[in-house]
Design a protein around this motif. Sequence first.
Motif, PDB file in Angstrom:
ATOM      1  N   LEU A 254       0.824  -1.216   0.000  1.00 32.30           N
ATOM      2  CA  LEU A 254       0.000   0.000   0.000  1.00 32.30           C
ATOM      3  C   LEU A 254       0.855   1.261   0.000  1.00 32.30           C
ATOM      4  CD1 LEU A 254      -2.810  -0.958   2.565  1.00 32.30           C
ATOM      5  CD2 LEU A 254      -2.971  -0.881   0.062  1.00 32.30           C
ATOM      6  N   VAL A 255       1.906   1.250   0.814  1.00 36.31           N
ATOM      7  CA  VAL A 255       2.794   2.415   0.868  1.00 36.31           C
ATOM      8  C   VAL A 255       3.471   2.633  -0.478  1.00 36.31           C
ATOM      9  CG1 VAL A 255       4.910   3.333   1.907  1.00 36.31           C
ATOM     10  CG2 VAL A 255       3.153   2.301   3.361  1.00 36.31           C
ATOM     11  N   LEU A 256       3.949   1.574  -1.095  1.00 39.80           N
ATOM     12  CA  LEU A 256       4.613   1.705  -2.390  1.00 39.80           C
ATOM     13  C   LEU A 256       3.644   2.185  -3.471  1.00 39.80           C
ATOM     14  CD1 LEU A 256       6.929  -1.440  -2.265  1.00 39.80           C
ATOM     15  CD2 LEU A 256       7.575   0.965  -1.963  1.00 39.80           C
ATOM     16  N   GLU A 257       2.418   1.703  -3.442  1.00 40.47           N
ATOM     17  CA  GLU A 257       1.408   2.187  -4.392  1.00 40.47           C
ATOM     18  C   GLU A 257       1.145   3.671  -4.197  1.00 40.47           C
ATOM     19  OE1 GLU A 257      -2.205  -0.119  -4.202  1.00 40.47           O
ATOM     20  OE2 GLU A 257      -1.130  -1.980  -4.642  1.00 40.47           O
ATOM     21  N   TYR A 258       1.048   4.101  -2.939  1.00 40.42           N
ATOM     22  CA  TYR A 258       0.829   5.513  -2.653  1.00 40.42           C
ATOM     23  C   TYR A 258       1.997   6.352  -3.158  1.00 40.42           C
ATOM     24  CZ  TYR A 258       0.719   9.915  -0.172  1.00 40.42           C
ATOM     25  OH  TYR A 258       0.764  11.242   0.115  1.00 40.42           O
ATOM     26  N   LEU A 259       3.212   5.919  -2.851  1.00 44.09           N
ATOM     27  CA  LEU A 259       4.390   6.661  -3.310  1.00 44.09           C
ATOM     28  C   LEU A 259       4.396   6.789  -4.829  1.00 44.09           C
ATOM     29  CD1 LEU A 259       7.305   5.379  -1.046  1.00 44.09           C
ATOM     30  CD2 LEU A 259       6.445   7.712  -1.214  1.00 44.09           C
ATOM     31  N   GLN A 260       4.081   5.711  -5.501  1.00 44.39           N
ATOM     32  CA  GLN A 260       4.048   5.747  -6.961  1.00 44.39           C
ATOM     33  C   GLN A 260       2.974   6.714  -7.457  1.00 44.39           C
ATOM     34  OE1 GLN A 260       3.172   1.989  -8.877  1.00 44.39           O
ATOM     35  NE2 GLN A 260       4.490   2.517 -10.610  1.00 44.39           N
ATOM     36  N   SER A 261       1.837   6.754  -6.777  1.00 46.82           N
ATOM     37  CA  SER A 261       0.725   7.610  -7.217  1.00 46.82           C
ATOM     38  C   SER A 261       1.019   9.102  -7.075  1.00 46.82           C
ATOM     39  CB  SER A 261      -0.559   7.264  -6.455  1.00 46.82           C
ATOM     40  OG  SER A 261      -0.521   7.794  -5.137  1.00 46.82           O
ATOM     41  N   ILE A 262       1.922   9.475  -6.162  1.00 49.25           N
ATOM     42  CA  ILE A 262       2.226  10.899  -5.968  1.00 49.25           C
ATOM     43  C   ILE A 262       3.465  11.352  -6.727  1.00 49.25           C
ATOM     44  CG2 ILE A 262       1.105  10.986  -3.707  1.00 49.25           C
ATOM     45  CD1 ILE A 262       4.028  11.182  -2.536  1.00 49.25           C
TER      46      ILE A 262
END
Length: 124
Positions: A13-21
Amino acid sequence: NTPNCWNIYVTGLVLEYLQSIGGVEEMARRNRKKAALLYDYLDQSHFYIAGARRDCRSMMNVIFRTDSPELDARFVAEAAEEGLVTLKGHRVLGGMRASIYNNMPYEGVERLVDYMQRFEKQHG
């Protein structure tokens, strides 16, 4: 040897969030902006004393104090009344510590600086 599934899930989840921003670079830019807001205020203030030399400052934990341990305690207590919590500094060294890690939004740092300005006007 079953891997810890919860940790793997949260990391995803954290990696997905980082990628999204915009990735780690964007998170670093945001963190530099938050730290600059707080340090710029501390550097211009004659009331607060920054706890670290400019070349040794953390972007995550900003330490500062006033010239009075009693005033520091009052700062922490009154900040808590405004919803600004966990600002108490080291148990031995005292002062205050603002932890502005990745999950702290810029608006949270703005609220802290606004409070610091009001406290300085009232007690400075």
